[in-house]
Every structure is written in structure tokens, then in C-alpha cells.
Design a protein around this motif. Structure first.
Motif, PDB file in Angstrom:
ATOM      1  N   THR A  18       2.367   1.750  -3.369  1.00 36.13           N
ATOM      2  CA  THR A  18       1.333   2.194  -4.307  1.00 36.13           C
ATOM      3  C   THR A  18       1.076   3.688  -4.181  1.00 36.13           C
ATOM      4  O   THR A  18       0.917   4.392  -5.190  1.00 36.13           O
ATOM      5  CB  THR A  18       0.031   1.415  -4.054  1.00 36.13           C
ATOM      6  OG1 THR A  18       0.281   0.018  -4.223  1.00 36.13           O
ATOM      7  CG2 THR A  18      -1.061   1.850  -5.022  1.00 36.13           C
ATOM      8  N   ARG A  19       1.065   4.191  -2.972  1.00 36.17           N
ATOM      9  CA  ARG A  19       0.863   5.635  -2.780  1.00 36.17           C
ATOM     10  C   ARG A  19       1.999   6.433  -3.425  1.00 36.17           C
ATOM     11  O   ARG A  19       1.759   7.460  -4.067  1.00 36.17           O
ATOM     12  CB  ARG A  19       0.808   5.965  -1.285  1.00 36.17           C
ATOM     13  CG  ARG A  19      -0.341   5.334  -0.526  1.00 36.17           C
ATOM     14  CD  ARG A  19      -0.243   5.699   0.939  1.00 36.17           C
ATOM     15  NE  ARG A  19      -0.983   4.794   1.785  1.00 36.17           N
ATOM     16  CZ  ARG A  19      -0.948   4.814   3.121  1.00 36.17           C
ATOM     17  NH1 ARG A  19      -0.173   5.703   3.742  1.00 36.17           N
ATOM     18  NH2 ARG A  19      -1.649   3.963   3.825  1.00 36.17           N
ATOM     19  N   ASP A  25       0.825  -1.208   0.000  1.00 40.02           N
ATOM     20  CA  ASP A  25       0.000   0.000   0.000  1.00 40.02           C
ATOM     21  C   ASP A  25       0.862   1.262   0.000  1.00 40.02           C
ATOM     22  O   ASP A  25       0.566   2.228  -0.709  1.00 40.02           O
ATOM     23  CB  ASP A  25      -0.926   0.017   1.221  1.00 40.02           C
ATOM     24  CG  ASP A  25      -2.001  -1.056   1.132  1.00 40.02           C
ATOM     25  OD1 ASP A  25      -2.277  -1.510  -0.005  1.00 40.02           O
ATOM     26  OD2 ASP A  25      -2.542  -1.448   2.175  1.00 40.02           O
TER      27      ASP A  25
END
Length: 385
Positions: free
Chosen positions: A207-208, A204
Motif C-alpha cells: 500500500t505504501r 501495508d
């Protein structure tokens, strides 16, 4: 001495007979709590290859029931948890916290896989293995760190590190050609499940960063990193610098707009306050003026009447003020008072002045100062010499 000994014995009896937590007694099967081994609370957790192990003592695994009930302080339950721990975050820390709190007396061993294993079975990492080792070492729940941990746990590895239970989330972990690398651990009754923390993971976070790549590239350029270090082309570097200047101009314009709005608002508030004060002061001034000079005021207000001036009224007309004599009245006498009138008519305000040698009657005074064919209010000012 006998009394003291008996008192100590009675005190021990009272402590044994006293109820445990929530009123429970020892017969109720309340687990015995002991102080946890927490080496990492004061200094980084040591590596397993730096710890001397006494292999002369036989290693006997404890059962789940024994571990849940509590073990002696010198024999903690040895729990093993492994992972990659790339970009160490709160999800990792929570998983290790759960593993540490599985049993009343837990010694937590954490295995961290090397870069070679991780790149082969999972993918490229942001942090290298030494950085990941160091991050896990400084987690307060960790008592020991195993470097270059195996991808699949073998019986030899479990025996070498005297592991009682393996902690991991209960979701099957398929890798290295297996549907679940912890399947044999679960079948042996050594698996202790933990819960994953939703909403946070290494994937995550990456991905950011990938999603907002331009933002973070500009951020690091501002902080002094070169385009070469960020692997940014010359054109993109100039584009980021231009965007940064545009953003600064936008921010300045926005700040000016906000300040101008605040200024206009303050001016409006002050103008409203000033107008209100003017209105209050004007009402107060008009009220005071009417109280003094109005029809019912302190000074005399005279209604209009057609009268003839009295004979004792001597006036100093404009001609006398210029030095001319009036033969009908004899020599001019020294005036004793000056009367000034302010009359309000339909045509406007009229100011008249009169010098008197004798104090006239109100009616004669009004007749001299006002026209006979006008109905109006006057205000009279009298000045004595």
C-alpha cells in the motif's frame, strides 16, 4: 581415592539440593531447560526434502503439558508454522520467534506455499517462491523449511513431518471455502497461538508503494532503471525527469537561502561585536585623554584669568618667523620651547602655537594663547628645544 569419590558424591548432592531459579527447587515443578536446536544460527536452515528421517523409530506426539515441562534434548518439540512470507519483514520474523519460544526445547519447521497455490487462494506475490524460500531459510529461528507447503494441513502431512503442534495467530483464517483452515487443528489440541505484530504486514508495505508510486518510480529512474523496466510511459518518464530537475533547482534555492541567512546572521553578529568594541575603545581613549589633559589631568590645567603678560616673555610671532624684526624687543633670541594650545569653544576647536625664549608663567602663557572674553578649556603641549 575414597576421599575423592566421597567429595564428588557430596558435590552432586549439593547440586541436587541447591535451589533452582528464583530460589525454587525441583519439587516446585520448574521446567527443565535444555539447549535449543538452532541449526539456522550458523548456516541456512535445510529443506525438509534434503533431510534423512529415520522412520524406524515410532512417532509419538507429546502433550502440551509434557512440552511445557521440557523434553529431552534428543526429542525436541516439533512445531510447524506456515505462511506465504512475501516481502519477508519483521512481522514474519516476530511470529517465527514466538513459535520458536513456545517450549523450552523446540524444533521449528516452517512451511512456505508455492506460487501456484498462493496465486489461486490469496493473490499475486511480489517475490517468487524461490525468493520466499530463501528468505525464510535465512531466518535465525528456523530449523527446517518445507517447500510447496499445503494450503490445508492434512493428518498425512502432520504424520509425515512428525509435527506435535501448529503455531499461528488465533484469528480465524477463512480461505479455500472454510471459515477457519486451522479449525480441525484446534479441535485436535495441536494449536499453539501466537500474536500478530500490529502496524506491519505485506499488504501495508505494498500500500505504501502504490500510494507513493511516483516517488518510487522517480527513485528507480535515478538509480539507472529504464522506463521499460518500470513499465513507465514516455510522457511519464519525461515528466519524472522534469520534476527531478525542478526539485534540484528548489533544493539549490533553499540551500542558497539558508546560506544567505547564515551569512547575514554572522555579519550582524560581527557588526554588533565590532560596534561594541569601538564603543569600548572610544570610551577607553576618551578616558585616557581626559586623565592626561583634562581639568584634573596630569598636565597643568589653567583657569581663565585676565592678566598682563610678563616682561620676560619673548615671543616669536608669525612676522619673526618670516624674518621680520620687532624694534621694541631688540634682536630675537633663540627660542627654547614651543607651546601649542588646543582650545574648545562654542565655535569649535582652535589651535594656537607660540615660540618662547624663556619659560613663561602659567597665567602669562594662558593670556597669550587665549582670548580675554572666552571661558573655555584648553590643553597645552610644551616642546623643549
Amino acid at each position: 581415592m575414597d576421599a575423592q569419590c566421597s567429595a564428588k558424591v557430596n558435590a552432586r548432592k549439593r547440586r541436587k539440593e541447591a535451589p533452582g531459579p528464583n530460589g525454587a527447587t525441583e519439587e516446585d515443578g520448574v521446567p527443565f531447560k535444555v539447549q535449543r536446536c538452532a541449526v539456522g544460527l550458523r548456516k541456512p536452515a535445510p529443506f525438509s526434502d534434503e533431510i534423512e528421517v529415520d522412520f524406524s523409530k515410532p512417532y509419538v506426539r507429546v502433550t502440551m503439558e509434557e512440552a511445557s515441562r521440557g523434553t529431552p534434548c534428543e526429542r525436541p518439540v516439533r512445531v510447524y508454522a506456515d505462511g506465504i512470507f512475501d516481502l519477508f519483514h519483521s512481522g514474519h520474523a516476530r511470529a517465527l520467534m514466538q513459535a520458536k519460544n513456545l517450549f523450552p526445547n523446540t524444533y521449528l519447521i516452517v512451511g512456505v506455499c508455492s506460487d501456484e497455490l498462493t496465486h489461486n487462494f490469496k493473490g499475486f506475490t511480489v517475490m517468487n517462491e524461490n525468493e520466499r524460500y530463501d528468505a525464510v531459510q535465512h531466518c535465525r529461528y528456523v530449523d527446517e523449511v518445507v517447500r510447496n507447503a499445503p494450503w490445508t494441513l492434512t493428518p498425512e502431512f502432520l504424520a509425515e513431518h512428525r509435527i506435535d503442534f501448529v503455531a499461528h495467530d488465533d484469528i480465524p483464517y477463512s480461505s479455500a471455502g472454510s471459515d477457519d483452515v486451522y479449525k480441525h487443528i484446534k479441535e485436535a489440541g495441536m494449536f499453539a497461538p501466537t500474536q500478530r505484530t500490529e502496524g506491519i504486514s505485506t499488504s501495508d508495505i505494498i500500500t505504501r508503494i502504490v500510494r507513493d508510486y511516483d516517488v518510487y518510480a522517480r527513485r528507480n529512474l535515478q538509480r539507472g532503471y529504464t522506463a521499460k523496466e518500470l513499465n513507465v510511459s514516455f510522457i511519464n518518464e519525461k515528466k519524472y525527469h522534469l520534476q527531478e530537475r525542478v526539485d534540484k533547482v528548489k533544493k539549490k534555492v533553499k540551500d542558497v537561502e539558508e546560506k544567505s541567512k547564515e551569512f547575514v546572521q554572522k555579519v550582524e553578529e560581527k557588526s554588533i561585536d565590532l560596534i561594541q568594541k569601538w564603543e569600548e575603545k572610544s570610551r577607553e581613549f576618551i578616558g585616557s585623554f581626559l586623565e592626561m589633559f583634562g581639568p584634573e589631568g596630569a598636565l597643568l590645567s589653567v583657569e581663565f584669568q585676565t592678566v598682563t603678560p610678563t616682561l620676560n616673555l619673548r615671543t616669536a610671532t608669525k612676522e619673526r618667523q618670516l624674518g621680520q624684526e620687532d624694534p621694541g624687543l631688540g634682536e630675537p633670541e633663540q627660542p627654547v620651547l614651543q607651546v601649542t594650545s588646543l582650545a574648545h569653544t562654542k565655535e569649535g576647536l582652535h589651535l594656537r602655537s607660540l615660540l618662547c625664549t624663556h619659560l613663561p608663567s602659567p597665567r602669562a602663557l594662558f593670556h597669550c594663547l587665549c582670548s580675554r572674553d572666552l571661558n573655555r578649556e584648553i590643553v597645552i603641549f610644551i616642546t623643549f628645544f
